[in-house]
Design an enzyme around this catalytic site. Structure first.
Site, PDB file in Angstrom:
ATOM      1  N   GLY A  29       0.814  -1.215   0.000  1.00 46.96           N
ATOM      2  CA  GLY A  29       0.000   0.000   0.000  1.00 46.96           C
ATOM      3  C   GLY A  29       0.844   1.259   0.000  1.00 46.96           C
ATOM      4  O   GLY A  29       2.020   1.224  -0.354  1.00 46.96           O
ATOM      5  N   GLU A  33       3.478   6.362  -7.916  1.00 48.61           N
ATOM      6  CA  GLU A  33       3.547   6.155  -9.364  1.00 48.61           C
ATOM      7  C   GLU A  33       4.283   4.853  -9.713  1.00 48.61           C
ATOM      8  O   GLU A  33       3.951   4.184 -10.698  1.00 48.61           O
ATOM      9  CB  GLU A  33       4.204   7.382 -10.014  1.00 48.61           C
ATOM     10  CG  GLU A  33       4.129   7.436 -11.515  1.00 48.61           C
ATOM     11  CD  GLU A  33       2.753   7.140 -12.101  1.00 48.61           C
ATOM     12  OE1 GLU A  33       2.696   6.389 -13.082  1.00 48.61           O
ATOM     13  OE2 GLU A  33       1.725   7.648 -11.579  1.00 48.61           O
ATOM     14  N   GLY A  34       5.286   4.498  -8.892  1.00 50.27           N
ATOM     15  CA  GLY A  34       6.016   3.243  -9.146  1.00 50.27           C
ATOM     16  C   GLY A  34       5.067   2.047  -9.124  1.00 50.27           C
ATOM     17  O   GLY A  34       5.095   1.194 -10.016  1.00 50.27           O
ATOM     18  N   HIS A  35       4.188   2.000  -8.122  1.00 51.68           N
ATOM     19  CA  HIS A  35       3.223   0.890  -8.047  1.00 51.68           C
ATOM     20  C   HIS A  35       2.261   0.930  -9.242  1.00 51.68           C
ATOM     21  O   HIS A  35       1.928  -0.103  -9.813  1.00 51.68           O
ATOM     22  CB  HIS A  35       2.372   0.994  -6.774  1.00 51.68           C
ATOM     23  CG  HIS A  35       3.133   0.834  -5.504  1.00 51.68           C
ATOM     24  ND1 HIS A  35       3.293   1.858  -4.596  1.00 51.68           N
ATOM     25  CD2 HIS A  35       3.764  -0.244  -4.963  1.00 51.68           C
ATOM     26  CE1 HIS A  35       3.982   1.414  -3.555  1.00 51.68           C
ATOM     27  NE2 HIS A  35       4.289   0.165  -3.743  1.00 51.68           N
ATOM     28  N   LYS A 148      13.433  -1.860  -7.952  1.00 51.63           N
ATOM     29  CA  LYS A 148      14.040  -1.098  -6.852  1.00 51.63           C
ATOM     30  C   LYS A 148      14.464  -2.055  -5.730  1.00 51.63           C
ATOM     31  O   LYS A 148      15.520  -1.911  -5.156  1.00 51.63           O
ATOM     32  CB  LYS A 148      13.096  -0.035  -6.304  1.00 51.63           C
ATOM     33  CG  LYS A 148      13.846   0.867  -5.324  1.00 51.63           C
ATOM     34  CD  LYS A 148      12.970   1.889  -4.690  1.00 51.63           C
ATOM     35  CE  LYS A 148      12.164   1.349  -3.570  1.00 51.63           C
ATOM     36  NZ  LYS A 148      12.905   1.008  -2.356  1.00 51.63           N
ATOM     37  N   GLN A 183      11.291   6.167  -6.426  1.00 47.47           N
ATOM     38  CA  GLN A 183      10.025   6.271  -5.702  1.00 47.47           C
ATOM     39  C   GLN A 183       9.895   5.107  -4.716  1.00 47.47           C
ATOM     40  O   GLN A 183      10.213   3.963  -5.038  1.00 47.47           O
ATOM     41  CB  GLN A 183       8.865   6.273  -6.686  1.00 47.47           C
ATOM     42  CG  GLN A 183       8.849   7.548  -7.512  1.00 47.47           C
ATOM     43  CD  GLN A 183       7.454   7.918  -7.989  1.00 47.47           C
ATOM     44  OE1 GLN A 183       6.494   7.163  -7.846  1.00 47.47           O
ATOM     45  NE2 GLN A 183       7.336   9.093  -8.571  1.00 47.47           N
TER      46      GLN A 183
END
Ligand code: PAF
Length: 274
Positions: A29, A33-35, A148, A183
């Site tokens: 959660g 933006e990465g998710h 990441k 991010q």
């Protein structure tokens, strides 16, 4: 509208109605933006049903880490997932996921004992256990993870190979701020000044990336990190892509972990050795 499933029971019921590819995007959660880029990648698989799991997994946090402080923003997360058109959010409770408490777990093997595993010895067993459970519960055909968390991605690929799991693992590139900062949900902990300081990690990796020998890569990256004494370096490491072997000619990984204020951040880039 993204459909929210709060229990394993609800998930199972919905899962039974889908025959085609089911793509899982596991998250904790506090979506950024990465998710969302992972969700968009999932949607590129033809006829995919996309399930985003949101679960702050207690098993991967050690005593004294940020389990309680970890941002929990389900409502805002669901709004973002609805905007990108994810099909389901699976947001179970810890009690539903671990009714017996932690018991059977997955051992990550040698690649889980270095780098992040050396600093956080119980972390990857917690990650692999919950990811294995999420694969079993969703019966997903594909799952997407960001680069990441490079070591996490590597260990999940190893788990899938070693335990003969029938899931295609898709790696997604790191999404960076304009400043280069990777991010991360944990960036929310940073003050404006710390956010600026945190860009040093990216600048160090980018400097290393310009070089092509082991010595010069590490030297250039260290030189940038040393300009900021308020950054507490945990490790800067140049490794073979498998993370346990020595680097060789061709593509390798340069990885960094450091604490800014009280926030531990990680990042990595590919580097090429002559
Ligand atoms: O990368 C994360 O957010 C977590 O480690 C994961 C893969 C969702 C497991 O809890």
């Amino acid at each position: 509208m993204t459909h929210i499933l709060y229990t394993i029971e609800e998930l199972k019921k919905q899962r039974a109605t889908h025959n085609g590819p089911v793509v899982l995007v596991p998250t904790m959660g506090a979506l950024h933006e990465g998710h969302l880029s992972l969700v968009r990648l999932a949607q590129q698989i033809p006829a995919a049903t996309v399930i985003v799991s949101i679960f702050v997994n207690p098993l991967q946090f050690a005593e004294g880490e940020d389990l309680d402080a970890y941002p929990r923003t389900l409502e805002a997360d669901v709004d973002k997932l609805t905007a990108v058109g994810a099909d389901y959010v699976f947001a179970p409770s810890p009690r539903d996921m671990y009714p017996q408490g932690p018991r059977t777990t997955i051992h990550p093997g040698p690649a889980g004992t270095v780098l992040e595993g050396a600093s956080r010895p119980t972390h990857f067993a917690g990650v692999l256990t919950v990811v294995h459970k999420l694969f079993a519960l969703t019966n997903c055909t594909h799952a997407i993870f960001g680069e990441k968390d490079y070591q996490q991605l590597l260990l999940i690929k190893q788990m899938v190979a070693d335990l003969n799991l029938n899931v295609n693992i898709i790696a997604a590139p790191i999404v960076r701020e304009k400043s280069g900062l990777a991010q991360s949900s944990r960036n929310q902990y940073l003050s404006a000044q710390q956010t600026q300081l945190a860009t040093t990690l990216w600048r160090a990796l980018a400097a290393g990336q310009q070089q092509h020998t082991k010595e010069t890569i590490l030297h250039s990256a260290h030189a940038i990190l040393e300009t900021e004494p308020d950054i507490k370096l945990d490790y800067l490491a140049l490794r073979h892509n498998d993370l346990v072997s020595e680097p060789t000619a061709g593509e390798n990984r340069l990885l960094v972990a450091a604490t800014v204020g009280k926030t531990r951040l990680i990042d990595n880039v590919a580097v090429t050795l002559n």
